[in-house]
Design a protein around this motif. Structure first.
Motif, PDB file in Angstrom:
ATOM      1  N   PHE A 298       0.827  -1.200   0.000  1.00 52.31           N
ATOM      2  CA  PHE A 298       0.000   0.000   0.000  1.00 52.31           C
ATOM      3  C   PHE A 298       0.866   1.256   0.000  1.00 52.31           C
ATOM      4  O   PHE A 298       0.506   2.270  -0.617  1.00 52.31           O
ATOM      5  CB  PHE A 298      -0.944  -0.009   1.196  1.00 52.31           C
ATOM      6  N   HIS A 299       2.027   1.175   0.644  1.00 50.83           N
ATOM      7  CA  HIS A 299       2.955   2.310   0.655  1.00 50.83           C
ATOM      8  C   HIS A 299       3.431   2.635  -0.763  1.00 50.83           C
ATOM      9  O   HIS A 299       3.599   3.814  -1.106  1.00 50.83           O
ATOM     10  CB  HIS A 299       4.149   1.994   1.564  1.00 50.83           C
ATOM     11  N   ILE A 300       3.674   1.625  -1.595  1.00 50.81           N
ATOM     12  CA  ILE A 300       4.047   1.874  -2.986  1.00 50.81           C
ATOM     13  C   ILE A 300       2.969   2.707  -3.670  1.00 50.81           C
ATOM     14  O   ILE A 300       3.251   3.705  -4.342  1.00 50.81           O
ATOM     15  CB  ILE A 300       4.262   0.552  -3.744  1.00 50.81           C
ATOM     16  N   ALA A 301       1.710   2.284  -3.493  1.00 48.23           N
ATOM     17  CA  ALA A 301       0.606   3.023  -4.102  1.00 48.23           C
ATOM     18  C   ALA A 301       0.523   4.440  -3.549  1.00 48.23           C
ATOM     19  O   ALA A 301       0.320   5.407  -4.302  1.00 48.23           O
ATOM     20  CB  ALA A 301      -0.709   2.274  -3.864  1.00 48.23           C
ATOM     21  N   GLU A 302       0.659   4.591  -2.234  1.00 43.95           N
ATOM     22  CA  GLU A 302       0.599   5.923  -1.620  1.00 43.95           C
ATOM     23  C   GLU A 302       1.673   6.842  -2.189  1.00 43.95           C
ATOM     24  O   GLU A 302       1.417   8.024  -2.460  1.00 43.95           O
ATOM     25  CB  GLU A 302       0.786   5.808  -0.106  1.00 43.95           C
ATOM     26  N   CYS A 303       2.884   6.319  -2.341  1.00 40.85           N
ATOM     27  CA  CYS A 303       3.986   7.136  -2.846  1.00 40.85           C
ATOM     28  C   CYS A 303       3.710   7.598  -4.275  1.00 40.85           C
ATOM     29  O   CYS A 303       3.847   8.790  -4.594  1.00 40.85           O
ATOM     30  CB  CYS A 303       5.291   6.344  -2.797  1.00 40.85           C
ATOM     31  N   CYS A 304       3.328   6.655  -5.148  1.00 41.91           N
ATOM     32  CA  CYS A 304       3.051   7.029  -6.535  1.00 41.91           C
ATOM     33  C   CYS A 304       1.916   8.046  -6.610  1.00 41.91           C
ATOM     34  O   CYS A 304       2.004   9.033  -7.355  1.00 41.91           O
ATOM     35  CB  CYS A 304       2.711   5.785  -7.350  1.00 41.91           C
ATOM     36  N   LEU A 305       0.876   7.830  -5.826  1.00 42.62           N
ATOM     37  CA  LEU A 305      -0.257   8.751  -5.839  1.00 42.62           C
ATOM     38  C   LEU A 305       0.127  10.118  -5.275  1.00 42.62           C
ATOM     39  O   LEU A 305      -0.238  11.168  -5.826  1.00 42.62           O
ATOM     40  CB  LEU A 305      -1.414   8.157  -5.039  1.00 42.62           C
ATOM     41  N   GLY A 306       0.879  10.115  -4.174  1.00 42.21           N
ATOM     42  CA  GLY A 306       1.302  11.378  -3.580  1.00 42.21           C
ATOM     43  C   GLY A 306       2.222  12.170  -4.488  1.00 42.21           C
ATOM     44  O   GLY A 306       2.093  13.403  -4.619  1.00 42.21           O
ATOM     45  N   TYR A 307       3.160  11.482  -5.149  1.00 39.05           N
ATOM     46  CA  TYR A 307       4.055  12.167  -6.076  1.00 39.05           C
ATOM     47  C   TYR A 307       3.282  12.728  -7.263  1.00 39.05           C
ATOM     48  O   TYR A 307       3.538  13.853  -7.715  1.00 39.05           O
ATOM     49  CB  TYR A 307       5.147  11.217  -6.568  1.00 39.05           C
ATOM     50  N   ALA A 308       2.326  11.942  -7.784  1.00 42.10           N
ATOM     51  CA  ALA A 308       1.513  12.428  -8.897  1.00 42.10           C
ATOM     52  C   ALA A 308       0.731  13.674  -8.493  1.00 42.10           C
ATOM     53  O   ALA A 308       0.648  14.650  -9.252  1.00 42.10           O
ATOM     54  CB  ALA A 308       0.559  11.331  -9.359  1.00 42.10           C
ATOM     55  N   ALA A 309       0.156  13.661  -7.298  1.00 42.16           N
ATOM     56  CA  ALA A 309      -0.631  14.799  -6.834  1.00 42.16           C
ATOM     57  C   ALA A 309       0.229  16.041  -6.670  1.00 42.16           C
ATOM     58  O   ALA A 309      -0.154  17.150  -7.082  1.00 42.16           O
ATOM     59  CB  ALA A 309      -1.320  14.451  -5.512  1.00 42.16           C
ATOM     60  N   ASN A 310       1.420  15.884  -6.071  1.00 43.18           N
ATOM     61  CA  ASN A 310       2.277  17.049  -5.881  1.00 43.18           C
ATOM     62  C   ASN A 310       2.742  17.640  -7.204  1.00 43.18           C
ATOM     63  O   ASN A 310       2.749  18.859  -7.386  1.00 43.18           O
ATOM     64  CB  ASN A 310       3.491  16.669  -5.022  1.00 43.18           C
ATOM     65  N   LEU A 311       3.114  16.763  -8.142  1.00 47.17           N
ATOM     66  CA  LEU A 311       3.605  17.259  -9.429  1.00 47.17           C
ATOM     67  C   LEU A 311       2.471  17.870 -10.242  1.00 47.17           C
ATOM     68  O   LEU A 311       2.604  18.984 -10.765  1.00 47.17           O
ATOM     69  CB  LEU A 311       4.270  16.119 -10.193  1.00 47.17           C
ATOM     70  N   ALA A 312       1.348  17.170 -10.351  1.00 46.24           N
ATOM     71  CA  ALA A 312       0.224  17.686 -11.137  1.00 46.24           C
ATOM     72  C   ALA A 312      -0.387  18.926 -10.493  1.00 46.24           C
ATOM     73  O   ALA A 312      -0.817  19.855 -11.185  1.00 46.24           O
ATOM     74  CB  ALA A 312      -0.839  16.605 -11.306  1.00 46.24           C
ATOM     75  N   GLY A 313      -0.412  18.957  -9.161  1.00 37.24           N
ATOM     76  CA  GLY A 313      -0.996  20.082  -8.445  1.00 37.24           C
ATOM     77  C   GLY A 313      -0.033  21.213  -8.189  1.00 37.24           C
ATOM     78  O   GLY A 313      -0.418  22.223  -7.590  1.00 37.24           O
ATOM     79  N   ARG A 314       1.239  21.051  -8.616  1.00 30.09           N
ATOM     80  CA  ARG A 314       2.269  22.089  -8.453  1.00 30.09           C
ATOM     81  C   ARG A 314       2.405  22.504  -6.988  1.00 30.09           C
ATOM     82  O   ARG A 314       2.551  23.697  -6.666  1.00 30.09           O
ATOM     83  CB  ARG A 314       1.989  23.319  -9.308  1.00 30.09           C
ATOM     84  N   ALA A 315       2.338  21.528  -6.078  1.00 23.81           N
ATOM     85  CA  ALA A 315       2.484  21.828  -4.649  1.00 23.81           C
ATOM     86  C   ALA A 315       3.840  22.470  -4.396  1.00 23.81           C
ATOM     87  O   ALA A 315       4.852  22.031  -4.933  1.00 23.81           O
ATOM     88  CB  ALA A 315       2.344  20.544  -3.840  1.00 23.81           C
ATOM     89  N   GLN A 316       3.881  23.512  -3.563  1.00 18.78           N
ATOM     90  CA  GLN A 316       5.119  24.250  -3.347  1.00 18.78           C
ATOM     91  C   GLN A 316       5.650  24.179  -1.924  1.00 18.78           C
ATOM     92  O   GLN A 316       6.872  24.263  -1.730  1.00 18.78           O
ATOM     93  CB  GLN A 316       4.911  25.720  -3.723  1.00 18.78           C
ATOM     94  N   ASP A 317       4.821  24.033  -0.938  1.00 18.73           N
ATOM     95  CA  ASP A 317       5.286  24.115   0.443  1.00 18.73           C
ATOM     96  C   ASP A 317       5.025  22.856   1.262  1.00 18.73           C
ATOM     97  O   ASP A 317       5.537  22.724   2.370  1.00 18.73           O
ATOM     98  CB  ASP A 317       4.623  25.304   1.149  1.00 18.73           C
ATOM     99  N   ALA A 318       4.215  21.943   0.771  1.00 18.63           N
ATOM    100  CA  ALA A 318       3.877  20.732   1.523  1.00 18.63           C
ATOM    101  C   ALA A 318       3.207  19.766   0.562  1.00 18.63           C
ATOM    102  O   ALA A 318       2.866  20.104  -0.577  1.00 18.63           O
ATOM    103  CB  ALA A 318       2.929  21.057   2.682  1.00 18.63           C
ATOM    104  N   TYR A 319       3.011  18.534   1.040  1.00 14.24           N
ATOM    105  CA  TYR A 319       2.269  17.573   0.245  1.00 14.24           C
ATOM    106  C   TYR A 319       0.814  18.042   0.084  1.00 14.24           C
ATOM    107  O   TYR A 319       0.259  18.716   0.957  1.00 14.24           O
ATOM    108  CB  TYR A 319       2.281  16.202   0.927  1.00 14.24           C
TER     109      TYR A 319
END
Length: 367
Positions: free
Chosen positions: A45-66
């Motif tokens: 599940f951690h693998i899935a969380e990491c891929c999803l979290g990275y996708a969200a940060n990159l697509a959402g242009r997160a700048q200061d936090a996840y």
């Protein structure tokens, strides 16, 4: 050059699912995943969380936090469903990587609080390869990823790790999961995204070993260069970076940077250090521009920015630059960037103790 991309993420995830599917009917919650503290189920599940979290940060242009959300599995999801979640999360990361513009960076805490699309791809691949290994080890399954994926991870986010004879064992060793002959066991580790330092009109973009290797061999390093670039000095500096990486002495923050122009995203030159600071806290810089970018103040801006960054560190007391006597334009760049001619004693030390060649003038900026 072929850069790390979404296809590589997809390949890593496909290898994960193929390796783990034969054991989908077993109880993954009751088995510890290799050397990590989580169960095989928790690690998957951690693998899935990491891929999803990275996708969200990159697509959402997160700048200061996840991006502030949490993923959960529906109650009763079995291992086959969990593998489907990994596939879906990997597909989202692959899409985010392949659709992100070249200059976009988003939040990741280590070590410089941001990563570009290549960094997020490499991190997602690293999480997938390494934790699939952990789960497979716990379940007694065979697993070895393609060597090129492991090598990509090493050359994009482990620039401080000396290459080994084979990339997968080297990556396992670098992350505390294996042994390499002649190297001490690793007990603490971090990957390292590249450093970027913004200036007014350009961004100093740290070169990774994969990029430097391509530049050294005559490629473009995956950068969009203006006509006449990269200039020979940048290629030479890239070669020095590769040598330091292959020797295991590369310190990424004291590496080489491409100068990427804000107005059009094109690379116009290079700047960087000749190595880490010496015992006295001296660190040497060099710089060059493609001919079409000269005479517009870019070199001065970049040199001033890099010197400011270096002198704000505790381990740097003086930034030095050596310039040929006849190179008046470069002397003017150094002067405009706040450098002054060194004292007679400093030049004597530079010649006698640090091997400065004859025919060069020494310019310095002190902390």
């Amino acid at each position: 050059m072929r850069t790390i991309n979404g296809e590589d993420v997809t390949r890593a995830v496909a290898g994960c699912v193929a390796a783990l599917r034969p054991a989908a009917d077993r109880d993954w919650t009751a088995v510890k995943a290799g050397r990590v503290e989580l169960s095989c189920h928790g690690t998957a599940f951690h693998i899935a969380e990491c891929c999803l979290g990275y996708a969200a940060n990159l697509a959402g242009r997160a700048q200061d936090a996840y991006v502030p959300f949490e993923a959960t599995l529906d109650e009763g999801t079995d291992n086959a469903g969990l593998l489907h979640v990994i596939e879906a999360a990997g597909a989202l990361l692959a899409a985010a990587v392949d659709t992100a513009p070249p200059g976009v960076r988003a939040f990741h805490p280590y070590p410089f609080r941001s990563a570009d699309r290549h960094g997020f791809a490499a991190m997602g691949i690293a999480e997938t390869l390494l934790h699939t290994h952990d789960i497979a080890q716990g379940l007694g399954l065979p697993y070895e990823p393609p060597a090129d994926l492991a090598e990509s991870v090493l050359t994009w986010i482990f620039p401080q790790v000396k290459p080994g004879s084979e990339p997968w064992p080297t990556l396992l060793w670098a992350t505390g999961r294996g042994e390499l002959p002649g190297r001490a066991p690793v007990t603490e580790w971090r990957w390292r995204n590249n450093l970027v330092i913004p200036a007014d009109r350009v961004t100093l973009t740290g070169l990774r070993p994969a990029v430097a290797r391509d530049l050294r061999l005559g490629g473009d390093g995956g950068l969009d260069w203006i006509e006449g670039g990269p200039y020979e000095g940048t290629r030479g500096a890239a070669g020095m970076l590769v040598k330091a990486y292959e020797a295991g002495v590369h310190r990424p923050e004291f590496g080489v940077f491409a100068l990427v122009r804000h107005e059009d995203g094109r690379a116009i030159g290079g700047i960087g250090f000749h190595g880490a600071p010496n015992e006295e806290g001296w660190v040497e810089v060099g710089y060059d521009l493609a001919e079409g970018a000269r005479g517009q103040g870019y070199a001065t801006e970049a040199l001033r920015t890099l010197a400011d960054w270096a002198l704000a560190r505790d381990d740097v007391s003086m930034v030095i630059a050596t310039v040929e006597h006849a190179n008046v334009p470069s002397q003017r760049v150094a002067s405009r960037a706040g450098f002054t001619r060194a004292t007679v004693e400093e030049e004597r030390i530079a010649h006698a103790e640090h091997g400065m060649e004859d025919g060069l003038q020494l310019y310095v900026r002190r902390a």
